[in-house]
Write a protein that holds these residues in place. Structure first.
Motif, short mmCIF file in Angstrom:
data_model
loop_
_atom_site.label_atom_id
_atom_site.label_comp_id
_atom_site.label_asym_id
_atom_site.label_seq_id
_atom_site.Cartn_x
_atom_site.Cartn_y
_atom_site.Cartn_z
N ASP A 269 3.71 -8.75 -10.01
CA ASP A 269 4.06 -8.07 -8.76
C ASP A 269 3.67 -8.96 -7.59
O ASP A 269 2.48 -9.25 -7.39
N LEU A 270 4.65 -9.39 -6.82
CA LEU A 270 4.37 -10.27 -5.68
C LEU A 270 3.45 -9.63 -4.66
O LEU A 270 2.76 -10.33 -3.92
N ASN A 271 3.40 -8.31 -4.64
CA ASN A 271 2.48 -7.63 -3.72
C ASN A 271 1.03 -7.72 -4.18
O ASN A 271 0.12 -7.33 -3.45
N SER A 272 0.81 -8.23 -5.39
CA SER A 272 -0.58 -8.36 -5.87
C SER A 272 -1.16 -9.75 -5.59
O SER A 272 -2.28 -10.05 -5.98
N ILE A 273 -0.40 -10.60 -4.88
CA ILE A 273 -0.95 -11.88 -4.44
C ILE A 273 -1.92 -11.59 -3.30
O ILE A 273 -1.54 -10.99 -2.30
N GLU A 274 -3.16 -11.98 -3.46
CA GLU A 274 -4.18 -11.79 -2.44
C GLU A 274 -4.82 -13.15 -2.18
O GLU A 274 -5.65 -13.61 -2.96
N LEU A 275 -4.42 -13.77 -1.10
CA LEU A 275 -4.95 -15.09 -0.78
C LEU A 275 -6.26 -14.99 -0.01
O LEU A 275 -6.41 -14.15 0.87
#
Length: 167
Positions: free
Chosen positions: A66-72
């Motif tokens: 899920d691209l929304n789970s990328i947390e930089l």
């Protein structure tokens, strides 16, 4: 940016290490425009990969796709972080005769210094990010089963330095 020069140093590091699976490599992702941030650039790049377009498969949800789970998270000392990851990934392997005979800390240290010198030649004109979310870049062109990506965010591109291990 000379990606080949960076890959050459990463290969020298890996070939002298205990890590005989997976890849150490770099990739350049061109930004859509110079004002794109690192997160937006990564999401655009990962959207090109089918498995990241739909994080469900057979009715099961995969947060790692899920691209929304990328947390930089921004790393303030990029050099220290790079050295830390090199140390971790060069020792990441089951030790057997094949890998123990090729291990050469002197060559690793030399290639590491040269890699840092190359990156410093860009005037530190970048910010470094890592992903601390559940997202996994395993399906990217640089993916491995177990991995860590460092994202060097320049004005017109993102340089991905990838460390990985695969079975």
């Amino acid at each position: 940016m000379n990606k080949d020069q960076i890959n050459e140093k990463l290969l020298q590091i890996q070939e002298s290490s205990l890590n005989s699976g997976g890849y150490f490599q770099s990739h350049l992702i061109k930004k859509e425009n110079n004002f794109s941030d690192c997160l937006t650039t990564l999401k655009i790049e990962f959207q090109k990969i089918e498995r990241y377009n739909n994080p469900t498969s057979d009715g099961k949800y995969f947060e790692s796709r899920d691209l929304n789970s990328i947390e930089l998270t921004e790393i303030q000392n990029w050099e220290l972080e790079l050295r830390k990851e090199i140390k971790h990934w060069t020792n990441f392997e089951l030790i057997d005769k094949t890998t123990i005979n090729r291990y050469n800390q002197t060559k690793i240290d030399e290639a590491e210094r040269e890699l840092i010198h190359i990156l410093k030649s860009y005037s530190n004109d970048f910010r470094l990010f890592t992903n601390h979310g559940k997202f996994d870049s395993n399906f990217a062109i640089w993916g491995d089963h177990i991995n860590k990506d460092l994202y060097f965010d320049f004005m017109s591109y993102v340089l991905v330095i990838h460390f990985g291990w695969s079975s």
